[in-house]
Design an enzyme around this catalytic site. Structure first.
Site, PDB file in Angstrom:
ATOM      1  N   GLU A 126       0.847  -1.203   0.000  1.00  0.00           N
ATOM      2  CA  GLU A 126       0.000   0.000   0.000  1.00  0.00           C
ATOM      3  C   GLU A 126       0.870   1.236   0.000  1.00  0.00           C
ATOM      4  OE1 GLU A 126      -2.122  -0.224   3.669  1.00  0.00           O
ATOM      5  OE2 GLU A 126      -2.927  -2.184   3.156  1.00  0.00           O
ATOM      6  N   LYS A 128       2.183   4.659   1.606  1.00  0.00           N
ATOM      7  CA  LYS A 128       2.332   5.176   2.968  1.00  0.00           C
ATOM      8  C   LYS A 128       1.921   6.646   2.910  1.00  0.00           C
ATOM      9  CE  LYS A 128       5.752   5.616   6.686  1.00  0.00           C
ATOM     10  NZ  LYS A 128       5.025   6.659   7.307  1.00  0.00           N
ATOM     11  N   ASP A 130       1.168  10.385   4.004  1.00  0.00           N
ATOM     12  CA  ASP A 130       1.929  11.254   4.896  1.00  0.00           C
ATOM     13  C   ASP A 130       1.017  12.301   5.537  1.00  0.00           C
ATOM     14  OD1 ASP A 130       4.070  12.211   6.223  1.00  0.00           O
ATOM     15  OD2 ASP A 130       4.959  13.270   4.523  1.00  0.00           O
ATOM     16  N   TYR A 238      -6.645   2.523   6.461  1.00  0.00           N
ATOM     17  CA  TYR A 238      -5.846   1.386   5.990  1.00  0.00           C
ATOM     18  C   TYR A 238      -5.643   0.267   6.993  1.00  0.00           C
ATOM     19  CZ  TYR A 238      -2.596   4.630   8.245  1.00  0.00           C
ATOM     20  OH  TYR A 238      -2.021   5.493   9.119  1.00  0.00           O
ATOM     21  N   LYS A 326      10.553   3.912   2.871  1.00  0.00           N
ATOM     22  CA  LYS A 326      10.329   5.344   2.651  1.00  0.00           C
ATOM     23  C   LYS A 326      11.095   5.863   1.440  1.00  0.00           C
ATOM     24  CE  LYS A 326       9.641   7.991   6.376  1.00  0.00           C
ATOM     25  NZ  LYS A 326       9.800   8.561   7.739  1.00  0.00           N
ATOM     26  N   CYS A 420      18.992  45.366  12.045  1.00  0.00           N
ATOM     27  CA  CYS A 420      17.994  45.249  10.981  1.00  0.00           C
ATOM     28  C   CYS A 420      18.598  45.696   9.650  1.00  0.00           C
ATOM     29  CB  CYS A 420      16.784  46.117  11.326  1.00  0.00           C
ATOM     30  SG  CYS A 420      15.581  46.183  10.000  1.00  0.00           S
ATOM     31  N   CYS A 423      16.593  49.144   8.778  1.00  0.00           N
ATOM     32  CA  CYS A 423      16.655  50.399   9.533  1.00  0.00           C
ATOM     33  C   CYS A 423      17.843  50.455  10.496  1.00  0.00           C
ATOM     34  CB  CYS A 423      15.352  50.633  10.296  1.00  0.00           C
ATOM     35  SG  CYS A 423      15.131  49.507  11.675  1.00  0.00           S
ATOM     36  N   CYS A 438      13.291  42.647  14.356  1.00  0.00           N
ATOM     37  CA  CYS A 438      13.644  44.057  14.465  1.00  0.00           C
ATOM     38  C   CYS A 438      12.582  44.676  15.377  1.00  0.00           C
ATOM     39  CB  CYS A 438      13.614  44.724  13.092  1.00  0.00           C
ATOM     40  SG  CYS A 438      13.634  46.520  13.216  1.00  0.00           S
ATOM     41  N   CYS A 444      10.795  51.254  11.466  1.00  0.00           N
ATOM     42  CA  CYS A 444      11.453  50.472  10.412  1.00  0.00           C
ATOM     43  C   CYS A 444      10.605  50.533   9.130  1.00  0.00           C
ATOM     44  CB  CYS A 444      11.609  49.030  10.888  1.00  0.00           C
ATOM     45  SG  CYS A 444      12.311  47.932   9.655  1.00  0.00           S
TER      46      CYS A 444
HETATM   47  S1  IVH Z   1      -0.520   0.307   8.907  1.00  0.00           S
HETATM   48  C1  IVH Z   1      -0.054  -1.599  13.277  1.00  0.00           C
HETATM   49  N1  IVH Z   1      -0.646   1.418   6.567  1.00  0.00           N
HETATM   50  O1  IVH Z   1       2.718   5.444   9.004  1.00  0.00           O
HETATM   51  C2  IVH Z   1       0.380  -0.572  12.296  1.00  0.00           C
HETATM   52  N2  IVH Z   1       0.239   2.711   8.362  1.00  0.00           N
HETATM   53  O2  IVH Z   1       5.408   5.659  10.136  1.00  0.00           O
HETATM   54  C3  IVH Z   1      -0.733  -0.080  11.445  1.00  0.00           C
HETATM   55  N3  IVH Z   1       0.816   5.022   7.702  1.00  0.00           N
HETATM   56  O3  IVH Z   1       1.843   4.835  12.339  1.00  0.00           O
HETATM   57  C4  IVH Z   1      -0.316   0.939  10.495  1.00  0.00           C
HETATM   58  N4  IVH Z   1       0.210   4.852   5.589  1.00  0.00           N
HETATM   59  O4  IVH Z   1       0.270   6.379  10.903  1.00  0.00           O
HETATM   60  C5  IVH Z   1      -0.286   1.589   7.864  1.00  0.00           C
HETATM   61  N5  IVH Z   1      -0.880   2.260   4.421  1.00  0.00           N
HETATM   62  C6  IVH Z   1      -0.520   2.423   5.697  1.00  0.00           C
HETATM   63  C7  IVH Z   1      -0.013   3.658   6.177  1.00  0.00           C
HETATM   64  C8  IVH Z   1       0.369   3.763   7.522  1.00  0.00           C
HETATM   65  C9  IVH Z   1       0.689   5.666   6.536  1.00  0.00           C
HETATM   66  C10 IVH Z   1       1.340   5.673   8.919  1.00  0.00           C
HETATM   67  C11 IVH Z   1       0.760   5.228  10.224  1.00  0.00           C
HETATM   68  C12 IVH Z   1       1.946   4.675  10.981  1.00  0.00           C
HETATM   69  C13 IVH Z   1       3.060   5.434  10.361  1.00  0.00           C
HETATM   70  C14 IVH Z   1       4.403   4.811  10.578  1.00  0.00           C
END
Ligand code: IVH
Length: 701
Positions: A126, A128, A130, A238, A326, A420, A423, A438, A444
């Site tokens: 999946e 990740k 942000d 997720y 990452k 500054c 001024c 400042c 100023c």
């Molecule tokens: S699964 C038991 N799936 O990334 C753990 N986390 O850096 C369940 N995050 O704490 C998390 N996308 O807040 C999961 N597809 C994804 C995610 C995800 C972002 C976050 C989540 C986690 C953090 C870790």
């Protein structure tokens, strides 16, 4: 390294990680990149592996980064809003994920899993996302509670705010959901909403959010749910803790079910059979993610079978059945040609590097911020250095690191100015601010002009004037304070180069119309540090008029929603300065509005004696809807009761309100029906101070 040295290094790393965790999770203002933070964490993890007896339960390697301010010694800079949310324990801990930037560690994860499971299995890959973590509880198909991750064990109850997020259903559809279950995911701020928010903050000289994640997290913890609704947050889910799943055998099936109940689940996941397929997915999304409307910072690889997940289990901090890979943020390498020090309207001095132009993520970067003196020191930057620049969703690119191997001989160490640049007044810095200021706010020129531009700007007095006009007026000595605008004459304006009868008349008319601008906008126009448009609204509403506000002490100011220590102190100090009081006196004499009542123009009696509760979103802001209720003789109320005449429901109204209205037999009306009850001339956009949608350019950046 001997034990003593290791112990010292471990202490140091823990202190740095702790401080940066607070900056990231609580202040929402990180000063180091995620990459640097993660690498400090790896360094600590490796040292603790080497010296296992030095591991303590409170080490950052053993604990989930907490978003609760109370977990850190120093309070949040945003101003103590933290303690105002109820803390609620999670039924099952909300863990983090073990993360890596290295493909070979993903391979190791896969071979470890294969070895210990000894049967064939699949992975679910999946994105990740942000943003900031959230856990939603649905009871009988209705959203009952939303908690932040907090410290993983206890979270902040942000249910009222989460109800304002458009793609989170209040009620589930379909069938087959458990009577009670939790589903976890991420609250995100899409890039578009982020850019708009930061553009507004730039205009208001409020500190910018470094990236959409920080903006999402800061917005989720606001005390005004309506403002949260305006921030355009988004959710993606997720993870359903396995304890709630008796309706699926795999994680991906559970997510498919969740999607069928109307829950927002990303379709961009893929079942992978082996490491090759995982690597294909990683390679594909490293590029494809750039077209997504929100930020992702990697890929999460999960063992799909819930039974196998159970078998692999958890460490104190992570599941053993998942790993996050990452992506490194896109960076460009360029040369620092010089450094400017820019003064903002509040006097804050920001170092900005001029770079040899370099392409980065679709644009050419010529300038990049260095944030403040502390960041410059951390980077150890020199003029002539080669530096890495990152954009990552930000409007203003940021210098992330210096390539020391390319440092030219004799590269000059920049000196942060003591005075500054505009001024010459010696700069000052307070304990809690990372920025130098400042202090010469009244003398100023850059600050004075910046304040004048802000005063006339669209969201303040909405007077049509560009920066060039203000420069002209200032340079001729015609305007020094906002009050001076109101004594300008046509003859004076005609003295300005390029001005004609028509432009002078238009400017004076626009100034005249600004006398009708409501008190909250006037308060915002005064440019009190940290008082943005929304805070001004809250403060104006709370105190009603300027005299009551000016007399308020810090404790009284703290009673206003979203006002914390820093803002309260700033407002208090503003009204203790004689120069500000005399400008206010002159503005009063010029006929500006300094009380909320003055703006309430009576339009009709059509709603006389009617009590109305407003819920949901409309084609105009809710404040405008409320103002219309009052202007037509009605009364606004926040909760549905036996005394309510109408529940005025827009998009996404609160389900409790709807249910209560149905129980009590209160009539529910929509926006159209509401307007049909008002006299025809009450069109929603009728707004005394909207003259023209003419953006004023900001003097900052
Ligand atoms: S699964 C038991 N799936 O990334 C753990 N986390 O850096 C369940 N995050 O704490 C998390 N996308 O807040 C999961 N597809 C994804 C995610 C995800 C972002 C976050 C989540 C986690 C953090 C870790």
């Amino acid at each position: 390294m001997d034990r003593k040295e290791a112990e010292k290094k471990i202490q140091e790393l823990r202190a740095v990680l702790w401080e940066n965790s607070r900056r990231y999770y609580v202040d929402n203002a990180p000063v180091i990149s995620d990459y640097e933070y993660d690498h400090l964490m790896y360094e600590l993890r490796d040292l603790e592996r080497e010296w296992p007896d030095l591991v303590t339960p409170d080490s950052p390697t053993q604990r989930v980064g907490s978003d609760l301010a109370s977990d850190y010694e120093r309070p949040s800079v945003e101003g103590g809003t933290e303690s105002r949310f109820t803390k609620v324990p999670h039924r099952y801990p909300m863990l983090s994920l073990s993360n890596t930037y290295s493909l070979s560690e993903v391979e190791e994860f896969a071979s470890r899993a294969e070895k210990s499971l000894e049967r064939s299995f699949t992975y679910c890959c999946e994105l990740k996302f942000d943003g900031t973590g959230i856990s939603l509880t649905y009871v009988d198909g209705v959203l009952a509670r939303a908690l932040t991750r907090g410290d993983g064990t206890v979270g902040d109850d942000v249910t009222v705010n989460v109800r304002r997020i458009a793609n989170i259903p209040q009620k589930l559809s379909g069938k087959g959901w458990p009577r009670e279950f939790e589903i976890r995911g991420e609250i995100l701020m899409p890039f578009k909403a982020f850019e708009q928010l930061n553009a507004e903050r730039l205009e208001d000289d409020e500190p910018l959010f470094a990236n959409p994640r920080n903006a999402a997290s800061g917005s989720l913890k606001l005390l005004d749910p309506e403002e949260v609704g305006r921030r355009g947050l988004w959710c993606t889910l997720y993870h359903i803790p396995s304890q709630f799943i008796d309706f699926a055998a795999t994680h991906s099936e559970a997510l498919d079910k969740a999607a069928s109940w109307g829950l927002p689940v990303s379709p961009d996941r893929r079942i992978c059979a082996d490491i090759d397929e995982i690597e294909d997915y990683l390679t594909y999304w490293d590029t494809a993610r750039k077209d997504l409307p929100y930020a992702t910072d990697g890929v999460v690889i999960k063992i799909d079978s819930l039974a196998f997940q159970e078998e692999l289990g958890y460490t104190a901090k992570f599941p053993r059945w998942a790993v996050a890979y990452k992506f490194k943020a896109e960076q460009a390498l360029s040369e620092v040609l010089s450094i400017d020090y820019q003064v903002g309207r509040t006097g804050a001095v920001t170092p900005v590097a001029n770079l040899f132009p370099v392409p980065l993520a679709g644009t050419t970067v010529k300038r990049a911020t260095l944030n403040n003196e502390e960041w410059m020191r951390l980077l150890d930057i020199r003029i002539g250095d080669w530096v890495y620049v990152e954009k990552g969703g930000e409007i203003i690119p940021k210098i992330i690191s210096v390539d020391l191997s390319r440092r030219p001989e004799g590269a000059v160490e920049p000196e942060f100015p003591k005075a500054c640049p505009d001024c010459g007044t010696p700069l000052v810095k307070s304990e809690e601010e990372a920025r130098w200021f400042c202090p010469n706010s009244t003398g100023c020129p850059t600050q004075i002009k910046g304040r004048l531009v802000h005063f006339l700007s669209r969201k303040a007095m909405n007077v049509i004037a560009g920066d060039a006009t203000i420069d002209q007026l200032f340079n001729l000595g015609l305007v020094r304070t906002p009050a001076d605008f109101y004594s300008l004459t046509k003859t004076q304006l005609l003295m300005l180069e390029g001005w004609k009868e028509r432009s002078a008349e238009r400017f004076l008319q626009s100034l005249d119309a600004s006398r009708k601008v409501s008190f909250d906008h006037v308060l915002f126009a005064l440019g009190i540090r940290y008082v943005g448009e929304q805070t001004a609204k809250e403060v104006a509403r709370h105190f009603g008029d300027i005299d009551t506000l000016a007399a308020a002490d810090v404790n009284e100011l703290l009673e206003v929603p979203d006002v914390g220590d820093v803002i309260a102190r700033s407002i208090y100090d503003f009204f203790r300065y004689g120069g500000n009081l005399s400008v206010i006196a002159s503005l009063k004499a010029a006929g500006l509005r300094f009380s909320m009542d003055e703006g309430a123009v009576k339009q009709s009696d059509s709603l006389s004696g009617k009590t109305i509760v407003i819920s949901g979103t409309f084609s105009v802001s809710r404040d405008e809807m409320k103002a219309l209720v009052e202007a037509n003789g009605g009364r606004n109320s926040s909760s549905v009761s036996g005394k309510t005449d109408y529940l005025l429901a827009g998009n996404n109204p609160g389900p409790e309100k709807i249910r209560k209205a149905a129980d009590l037999g209160v009539k529910v009306i929509g926006e159209e029906e509401f307007f049909s009850m008002l006299p025809a001339r009450n069109v929603p956009a009728e707004d005394a101070f909207v003259l023209k949608d003419d953006e004023n350019e900001s003097t900052l950046f």
